[in-house]
Design a protein around this motif. Structure first.
Motif, PDB file in Angstrom:
ATOM      1  N   ARG A 293      -1.000   3.097  91.251  1.00  0.00           N
ATOM      2  CA  ARG A 293      -0.625   4.003  92.424  1.00  0.00           C
ATOM      3  C   ARG A 293      -0.336   3.219  93.706  1.00  0.00           C
ATOM      4  O   ARG A 293       0.571   3.403  94.437  1.00  0.00           O
ATOM      5  CB  ARG A 293      -1.430   5.083  92.586  1.00  0.00           C
ATOM      6  N   ALA A 294      -1.309   2.219  93.955  1.00  0.00           N
ATOM      7  CA  ALA A 294      -1.158   1.513  95.238  1.00  0.00           C
ATOM      8  C   ALA A 294       0.013   0.775  95.227  1.00  0.00           C
ATOM      9  O   ALA A 294       0.737   0.589  96.396  1.00  0.00           O
ATOM     10  CB  ALA A 294      -2.370   0.649  95.465  1.00  0.00           C
ATOM     11  N   GLU A 295       0.641   0.012  94.216  1.00  0.00           N
ATOM     12  CA  GLU A 295       1.606  -0.920  94.344  1.00  0.00           C
ATOM     13  C   GLU A 295       2.980   0.086  94.419  1.00  0.00           C
ATOM     14  O   GLU A 295       3.703  -0.579  94.940  1.00  0.00           O
ATOM     15  CB  GLU A 295       1.788  -1.686  92.896  1.00  0.00           C
ATOM     16  N   ARG A 296       3.124   1.168  93.671  1.00  0.00           N
ATOM     17  CA  ARG A 296       4.085   2.205  93.847  1.00  0.00           C
ATOM     18  C   ARG A 296       4.191   2.534  95.056  1.00  0.00           C
ATOM     19  O   ARG A 296       5.433   2.709  95.595  1.00  0.00           O
ATOM     20  CB  ARG A 296       3.843   3.324  93.073  1.00  0.00           C
ATOM     21  N   GLU A 297       3.166   3.150  95.762  1.00  0.00           N
ATOM     22  CA  GLU A 297       3.306   3.487  97.101  1.00  0.00           C
ATOM     23  C   GLU A 297       3.733   2.431  98.159  1.00  0.00           C
ATOM     24  O   GLU A 297       4.637   2.814  99.279  1.00  0.00           O
ATOM     25  CB  GLU A 297       1.702   4.006  97.678  1.00  0.00           C
ATOM     26  N   ARG A 298       3.208   1.213  98.099  1.00  0.00           N
ATOM     27  CA  ARG A 298       3.617   0.071  98.867  1.00  0.00           C
ATOM     28  C   ARG A 298       5.171  -0.128  98.845  1.00  0.00           C
ATOM     29  O   ARG A 298       6.132  -0.321  99.525  1.00  0.00           O
ATOM     30  CB  ARG A 298       2.975  -1.185  98.735  1.00  0.00           C
ATOM     31  N   ALA A 299       5.598  -0.109  97.514  1.00  0.00           N
ATOM     32  CA  ALA A 299       6.998  -0.338  97.283  1.00  0.00           C
ATOM     33  C   ALA A 299       7.960   0.711  97.970  1.00  0.00           C
ATOM     34  O   ALA A 299       9.048   0.343  98.208  1.00  0.00           O
ATOM     35  CB  ALA A 299       7.280  -0.663  95.746  1.00  0.00           C
ATOM     36  N   ARG A 300       7.410   1.952  97.633  1.00  0.00           N
ATOM     37  CA  ARG A 300       8.272   2.778  98.225  1.00  0.00           C
ATOM     38  C   ARG A 300       8.215   2.949  99.810  1.00  0.00           C
ATOM     39  O   ARG A 300       9.446   3.288  99.945  1.00  0.00           O
ATOM     40  CB  ARG A 300       7.714   4.334  97.677  1.00  0.00           C
TER      41      ARG A 300
ATOM     42  N   ARG B  69      15.228  16.168  98.691  1.00  0.00           N
ATOM     43  CA  ARG B  69      15.416  17.499  99.388  1.00  0.00           C
ATOM     44  C   ARG B  69      16.785  18.153  99.113  1.00  0.00           C
ATOM     45  O   ARG B  69      17.897  17.185  99.080  1.00  0.00           O
ATOM     46  CB  ARG B  69      15.035  17.582 100.692  1.00  0.00           C
ATOM     47  N   GLU B  70      16.973  19.351  99.264  1.00  0.00           N
ATOM     48  CA  GLU B  70      18.397  19.909  99.193  1.00  0.00           C
ATOM     49  C   GLU B  70      19.056  19.748 100.348  1.00  0.00           C
ATOM     50  O   GLU B  70      18.441  19.623 101.387  1.00  0.00           O
ATOM     51  CB  GLU B  70      18.029  21.420  98.984  1.00  0.00           C
ATOM     52  N   GLU B  71      20.506  19.439 100.299  1.00  0.00           N
ATOM     53  CA  GLU B  71      21.302  19.070 101.242  1.00  0.00           C
ATOM     54  C   GLU B  71      21.662  20.640 102.101  1.00  0.00           C
ATOM     55  O   GLU B  71      22.032  21.482 101.397  1.00  0.00           O
ATOM     56  CB  GLU B  71      22.576  18.605 100.698  1.00  0.00           C
ATOM     57  N   PRO B  72      21.310  20.550 103.281  1.00  0.00           N
ATOM     58  CA  PRO B  72      21.655  21.937 103.955  1.00  0.00           C
ATOM     59  C   PRO B  72      23.171  22.168 103.825  1.00  0.00           C
ATOM     60  O   PRO B  72      23.971  21.320 103.622  1.00  0.00           O
ATOM     61  CB  PRO B  72      21.458  21.514 105.448  1.00  0.00           C
ATOM     62  N   ASP B  73      23.337  23.310 103.813  1.00  0.00           N
ATOM     63  CA  ASP B  73      24.823  24.180 103.520  1.00  0.00           C
ATOM     64  C   ASP B  73      25.490  23.556 104.478  1.00  0.00           C
ATOM     65  O   ASP B  73      26.758  23.194 104.021  1.00  0.00           O
ATOM     66  CB  ASP B  73      24.497  25.534 103.621  1.00  0.00           C
TER      67      ASP B  73
ATOM     68  N   VAL C 240      13.737  10.141  84.882  1.00  0.00           N
ATOM     69  CA  VAL C 240      14.070  10.729  86.470  1.00  0.00           C
ATOM     70  C   VAL C 240      14.757   9.432  87.114  1.00  0.00           C
ATOM     71  O   VAL C 240      14.159   8.441  87.406  1.00  0.00           O
ATOM     72  CB  VAL C 240      12.491  10.982  86.924  1.00  0.00           C
ATOM     73  N   ALA C 241      16.039   9.842  87.385  1.00  0.00           N
ATOM     74  CA  ALA C 241      16.765   8.848  88.138  1.00  0.00           C
ATOM     75  C   ALA C 241      16.734   9.265  89.565  1.00  0.00           C
ATOM     76  O   ALA C 241      16.784  10.351  89.838  1.00  0.00           O
ATOM     77  CB  ALA C 241      18.266   8.920  87.535  1.00  0.00           C
ATOM     78  N   ASN C 242      16.936   8.102  90.418  1.00  0.00           N
ATOM     79  CA  ASN C 242      17.080   8.159  91.786  1.00  0.00           C
ATOM     80  C   ASN C 242      18.487   8.541  92.061  1.00  0.00           C
ATOM     81  O   ASN C 242      19.477   7.758  92.020  1.00  0.00           O
ATOM     82  CB  ASN C 242      16.625   6.983  92.476  1.00  0.00           C
ATOM     83  N   ALA C 243      18.760   9.722  92.623  1.00  0.00           N
ATOM     84  CA  ALA C 243      20.519  10.047  92.626  1.00  0.00           C
ATOM     85  C   ALA C 243      20.724   9.840  94.201  1.00  0.00           C
ATOM     86  O   ALA C 243      21.952  10.366  94.484  1.00  0.00           O
ATOM     87  CB  ALA C 243      20.601  11.547  92.341  1.00  0.00           C
ATOM     88  N   GLU C 244      19.904   9.524  95.032  1.00  0.00           N
ATOM     89  CA  GLU C 244      20.104   9.222  96.570  1.00  0.00           C
ATOM     90  C   GLU C 244      20.860   8.053  96.566  1.00  0.00           C
ATOM     91  O   GLU C 244      20.546   7.020  96.234  1.00  0.00           O
ATOM     92  CB  GLU C 244      18.801   9.213  97.332  1.00  0.00           C
TER      93      GLU C 244
ATOM     94  N   MET D 110      10.797   8.917  89.968  1.00  0.00           N
ATOM     95  CA  MET D 110       9.251   9.363  90.115  1.00  0.00           C
ATOM     96  C   MET D 110       8.689   8.655  91.117  1.00  0.00           C
ATOM     97  O   MET D 110       7.340   9.082  91.582  1.00  0.00           O
ATOM     98  CB  MET D 110       8.568   9.249  88.686  1.00  0.00           C
ATOM     99  N   GLU D 111       9.128   7.369  91.477  1.00  0.00           N
ATOM    100  CA  GLU D 111       8.223   6.449  92.293  1.00  0.00           C
ATOM    101  C   GLU D 111       9.080   6.209  93.530  1.00  0.00           C
ATOM    102  O   GLU D 111       8.423   6.069  94.675  1.00  0.00           O
ATOM    103  CB  GLU D 111       8.119   5.052  91.244  1.00  0.00           C
ATOM    104  N   GLN D 112      10.355   6.344  93.836  1.00  0.00           N
ATOM    105  CA  GLN D 112      10.808   5.772  94.978  1.00  0.00           C
ATOM    106  C   GLN D 112      11.386   6.922  95.972  1.00  0.00           C
ATOM    107  O   GLN D 112      11.433   6.751  96.931  1.00  0.00           O
ATOM    108  CB  GLN D 112      12.203   5.423  94.396  1.00  0.00           C
ATOM    109  N   LEU D 113      11.106   8.110  95.411  1.00  0.00           N
ATOM    110  CA  LEU D 113      11.665   9.327  96.176  1.00  0.00           C
ATOM    111  C   LEU D 113      10.640   9.485  97.138  1.00  0.00           C
ATOM    112  O   LEU D 113       9.382   9.523  97.079  1.00  0.00           O
ATOM    113  CB  LEU D 113      12.141  10.574  95.512  1.00  0.00           C
ATOM    114  N   ASP D 114      10.854  10.337  98.358  1.00  0.00           N
ATOM    115  CA  ASP D 114       9.935  10.769  99.349  1.00  0.00           C
ATOM    116  C   ASP D 114       9.157  11.921  99.145  1.00  0.00           C
ATOM    117  O   ASP D 114       7.739  12.008  99.391  1.00  0.00           O
ATOM    118  CB  ASP D 114      10.494  11.126 100.854  1.00  0.00           C
TER     119      ASP D 114
END
Length: 388
Positions: free
Chosen positions: A235-242, A326-330, A285-289, A180-184
């Motif tokens: 929110r401010a700390e989350r955005e800075r960490a992201r 984001r979805e990976e392009p085909d 919500v896990a970060n799968a990247e 929820m916090e790390q993704l773009d």
């Protein structure tokens, strides 16, 4: 093709060739005995497909779906034995598991069996220690439904009558996790502004034990449910960490050192404990990247802290949204050997989900399009007793 894949293929072909030689030798011995006794033989001669080189037979089988492979096995005793070769299905598991979009507590294969040697000699090929075929058919998305308990006929009538009675409360789920916090792309924001996927039913002003009631959504214009979002910090700390790709101090938990096994031990803050006692399930919500997920050991310890049976029933479901931005392009997906997401089976292993007493599911999700979210919510509501 990778060296590991080529090695696996050679072992499978060797196993199939070993069976083929035994089968036709046994058939020849029976035929010789029949001729010696001058008794008419009832066995049909081998077909064209039976006489193909084993390498080609293996190639044909790799191009068939599991359903078609089972149909091939119904054509003769030879093919019935061929398609049940355990190493063949082990090969299919290793090849196809990374592509499965979801996995759950019922369909999760025993991954430890995949780490044993493929074969050491003929004994292992003749007496496999694990049923890889069952593992594959349980986990393969198109074959899963048959492994779940069937609803008795009377439950259909009961479900219809229940649908006529309005429920007083809607299911509540606590949603948390680094995805929820790390993704773009913010999945929470997308959920609130994508009514064609999940319409927002309202943002009530009441409180859940002093925390806030979250947001109510409507699934398929019929079933209301509530999601209470739990962020690790402001929110401010989350955005800075992201932006700096750094972790933040998680204010949902209190770290209490390590347990006897050396694993980190957490307990929810008193306020979060009250939330856990009020909800009907959890969404993680896990970060799968790849390369951007948190330490799996820490994630597992925090999940375990929230689903602790001391805070509520162990029958409450846990939905893990294995999320990328984001979805990976085909074109990239079909040409690149390195996936841009962690496979859901690997995610379940990383989070140690098979160790949980709760029912759980891992669902591949894309934050930008919300792909996979409805499938996960459908499973979650079903576990909460709603008839969909």
């Amino acid at each position: 093709m990778s060296g590991r894949s080529q090695s696996d293929e050679s072992v499978v072909i060797r196993s199939l060739r070993h069976f083929r030689e035994k089968y036709f030798n046994a058939r020849k011995n029976v035929s010789d005995q029949v001729h010696a006794a001058e008794v008419p033989s009832e066995d049909a001669p081998p077909g064209f497909l039976d006489c193909l080189p084993v390498d080609l037979q293996f190639l044909i089988m790799t191009l068939l779906s599991p359903v078609d492979l089972c149909r091939l096995g119904a054509t003769s005793s030879y093919w019935r034995a061929m398609v049940r070769d355990p190493l063949l299905w082990r090969y299919f598991l290793v090849r196809d598991m990374p592509k499965w979009p979801s996995i759950n507590h019922v369909t999760m294969p025993r991954l430890e069996a995949l780490h044993t040697p493929l074969c050491v000699g003929e004994k292992e090929m003749e007496e496999p220690g694990h049923d890889f075929m069952t593992d594959y058919l349980k986990g393969y998305p198109a074959c899963r439904q048959q492994w779940f308990p069937q609803r008795p006929p009377y439950s259909v009538v009961t479900s219809f009558l229940q649908s006529l009675v309005p429920t007083a409360t809607e299911p509540r789920y606590a949603m948390f996790g680094p995805g929820m916090e790390q993704l773009d792309v913010s999945m929470v924001t997308k959920l609130m502004h994508t009514p064609d996927v999940l319409p927002v039913a309202g943002i009530p002003q009441r409180q859940i034990n002093g925390i806030g009631s979250g947001i109510s959504y409507v699934y398929k214009n019929q079933h209301k449910f509530n999601i209470l979002t739990l962020y690790s910090t402001n929110r401010a700390e989350r955005e800075r960490a992201r932006m700096e790709q750094q972790s933040v101090s998680n204010k949902l938990f209190i770290q209490e050192g390590r347990d006897q096994s050396g694993h980190p031990h957490f307990s929810p803050t008193p306020q979060v404990q009250e939330v856990c006692q009020a909800v009907d399930g959890f969404i993680y919500v896990a970060n799968a990247e790849p390369g951007r997920g948190d330490d799996g050991e820490v994630e597992w310890a925090q999940i375990q802290a929230l689903v602790d049976p001391a805070l509520g029933s162990s029958s409450r479901p846990l939905l893990v949204l294995s999320c990328v931005s984001r979805e990976e392009p085909d074109q990239i997906r079909t040409t690149s050997s390195n996936s841009t997401r962690t496979p859901c089976v690997d995610m379940a292993q990383r989070l140690c989900l098979p160790m949980l007493p709760n029912p759980w599911m891992v669902q591949d999700t894309v934050a930008e399009s919300l792909s996979g979210v409805l499938d996960g919510i459908s499973w979650l509501l079903g576990c909460s007793g709603l008839r969909l």
